[in-house]
Design an enzyme around this catalytic site. Structure first.
Site, mmCIF file in Angstrom:
data_model
loop_
_atom_site.group_PDB
_atom_site.id
_atom_site.type_symbol
_atom_site.label_atom_id
_atom_site.label_comp_id
_atom_site.label_asym_id
_atom_site.label_seq_id
_atom_site.Cartn_x
_atom_site.Cartn_y
_atom_site.Cartn_z
ATOM 1 N N GLY A 1 1.955 -5.167 3.335
ATOM 2 C CA GLY A 1 0.648 -4.666 2.330
ATOM 3 C C GLY A 1 -0.677 -5.408 3.312
ATOM 4 C CB CYS B 1 -6.747 26.486 -8.663
ATOM 5 S SG CYS B 1 -6.481 28.011 -7.498
HETATM 6 C C1 LIG Z 1 5.696 -0.216 0.685
HETATM 7 C C2 LIG Z 1 6.367 -1.419 1.216
HETATM 8 C C3 LIG Z 1 6.125 -2.374 2.413
HETATM 9 C C4 LIG Z 1 4.873 -1.604 3.463
HETATM 10 O O1 LIG Z 1 3.956 -1.845 2.540
HETATM 11 P P1 LIG Z 1 2.379 -1.556 3.421
HETATM 12 O O2 LIG Z 1 1.202 -1.587 2.354
HETATM 13 O O3 LIG Z 1 2.648 -0.077 3.974
HETATM 14 O O4 LIG Z 1 2.329 -2.399 4.420
HETATM 15 C C5 LIG Z 1 6.613 -3.264 2.673
HETATM 16 N N1 LIG Z 1 7.721 -3.865 2.187
HETATM 17 C C6 LIG Z 1 8.249 -3.174 0.679
HETATM 18 C C7 LIG Z 1 9.307 -3.642 0.122
HETATM 19 C C8 LIG Z 1 7.570 -1.915 0.450
HETATM 20 O O5 LIG Z 1 7.794 -1.278 -0.759
#
Ligand SMILES: *Cc1c(COP(=O)(O)O)cnc(C)c1O
Length: 368
Positions: A219, A318
């Site tokens: 994240g 479209c």
């Molecule tokens: C999607 C996800 C990630 C990676 O998230 P990013 O925003 O791409 O860094 C890591 N762990 C889990 C469990 C996820 O679902």
């Protein structure tokens, strides 16, 4: 946005659009810098951000493993990087997927519910290391996506898992997994990490887990409005709690910057005062701006003189939602001009609705 020289000259050699261009030397340098900055946690790459096999192989020397979220990803990543360590997470795992995870020798299973754990106990013939995915009531300030909802378990469900595990010594409880938000900068990520470890360490100790491991998720922020900005990995590393085994599993912040969606202008027209450049392709190849509601940053490969003017870059679909960037300043465009959208290396091609309207798929190029 800035288009690196090697990417620009490669694009000039292409004779067919649309195309995805993956800049593997750029990705290598970026991954190496992250690896160097991260001295504390283990680094897993979340394959769902972009599971392109060459990208996985490019990242392999710089990561400790890969996080996969389905049976499809399990089989694909195992084949692309055969010796890599894999962590298997995600909601709604089927018995077939759990069995495949055991067959393919995953390093960790991230358990999402007591029901899932019960089904895993039924499949197990040999030791498996599990992390319990926790859904903790922390409100990260400024998160773009909050990953609560169906993901992970509250305190009651976690306690049910601990009770189940007591009867199944094959399943080794190694720690906790908590991926709670996405789109956070380093100070906000650190704040979240401290809240997670502050809760998880006493909880794990109370449940007899020695040498606990905490996966604090991915994240890390990617700012589509500022293509040169990067998550501050060094500040993040410096602020992480010490004396505990940590793992991170980012996706977007690793691969976003080194993919380009490149295509040419089919037509430029002005309707009711607004100028549109209609491009070959569209959001069925690059859904990111439609999904996230931003303007995808871009560069015009061979710019004309004469200043910038506002233009809306759309695709061939479209639907009024087929917008890649709205009313953005750009050099004057004409049919045949080539536009390269940056930050298209994560959650781009693989989240797009490819078959809508049945236009030809892009070609894929890997710059070496
Ligand atoms: C999607 C996800 C990630 C990676 O998230 P990013 O925003 O791409 O860094 C890591 N762990 C889990 C469990 C996820 O679902």
């Amino acid at each position: 946005m800035h288009l690196p020289h090697r990417v620009r000259s490669y694009i000039r050699s292409l004779d067919r659009f649309p195309a995805y261009v993956y800049d593997l030397p750029g990705l290598t340098a970026h991954a190496r810098a992250i690896r160097t900055a991260l001295t504390t946690p283990e680094l897993f790459y979340a394959a769902k951000a972009n599971p392109d096999a060459e990208i996985l192989r490019t990242l392999a020397p710089f990561v400790d493993g890969f996080e996969v979220s389905s049976g499809g990803e399990l089989a694909h990543v195992r084949a692309a990087v055969p010796n890599a360590r894999l962590a298997f997470g995600g909601p709604g795992k089927t018995d077939e997927e759990l069995a495949l995870a055991l067959d393919l020798n995953v390093d960790r299973v991230h358990v999402e519910s007591p029901y899932e754990l019960t089904r895993l106990t039924g499949l197990c013939g040999r030791p498996v290391d599990v992390l319990l995915r926790a859904n903790l009531p922390f409100q990260p300030p400024g998160a773009v996506l909050s990953m609560s909802g169906p993901f992970g378990m509250d305190e009651d469900a976690l306690a049910d898992c601990v009770a189940l595990l007591a009867d199944h010594p094959d399943l080794r409880l190694r720690g906790v997994h908590a991926h709670l938000a996405s789109g956070l900068d380093a100070p906000a990520m650190l704040d979240l990490a401290k809240q997670i470890t502050g809760w998880a360490l006493p909880w794990l100790e109370a449940n007899g887990v020695t040498d606990p491991e905490i996966n604090i998720g991915g994240g890390m922020a990617v700012d589509y409005a500022d293509p040169e900005a990067r998550f501050d990995w060094a500040a993040y590393d410096a602020g992480l709690p010490s004396g505990v085994r940590l793992r991170v599993e980012p996706g977007r912040a690793i691969t976003a910057y080194h993919g380009w969606y490149v295509t040419d202008v089919l037509e430029v027209k002005t309707t009711r005062g607004e100028t549109y450049a209609i491009l070959r392709g569209g959001t069925h190849h690059l859904r990111t701006p439609a999904a996230k509601g931003h303007d995808q940053p871009f560069a015009v490969v061979d710019e004309r003189e004469g200043g910038l003017r506002p233009v809306t870059l759309v695709g061939q679909l479209c639907t009024p939602k087929d917008v890649l960037a709205a009313r953005v300043p750009a050099p004057r465009l004409a049919p045949g001009d080539v536009v390269a959208f940056g930050m298209a290396g994560a959650y781009a091609w693989n989240i797009s609705h490819h078959d809508f309207l049945m236009h030809p798929a892009p070609a894929f190029h890997h710059l070496r």
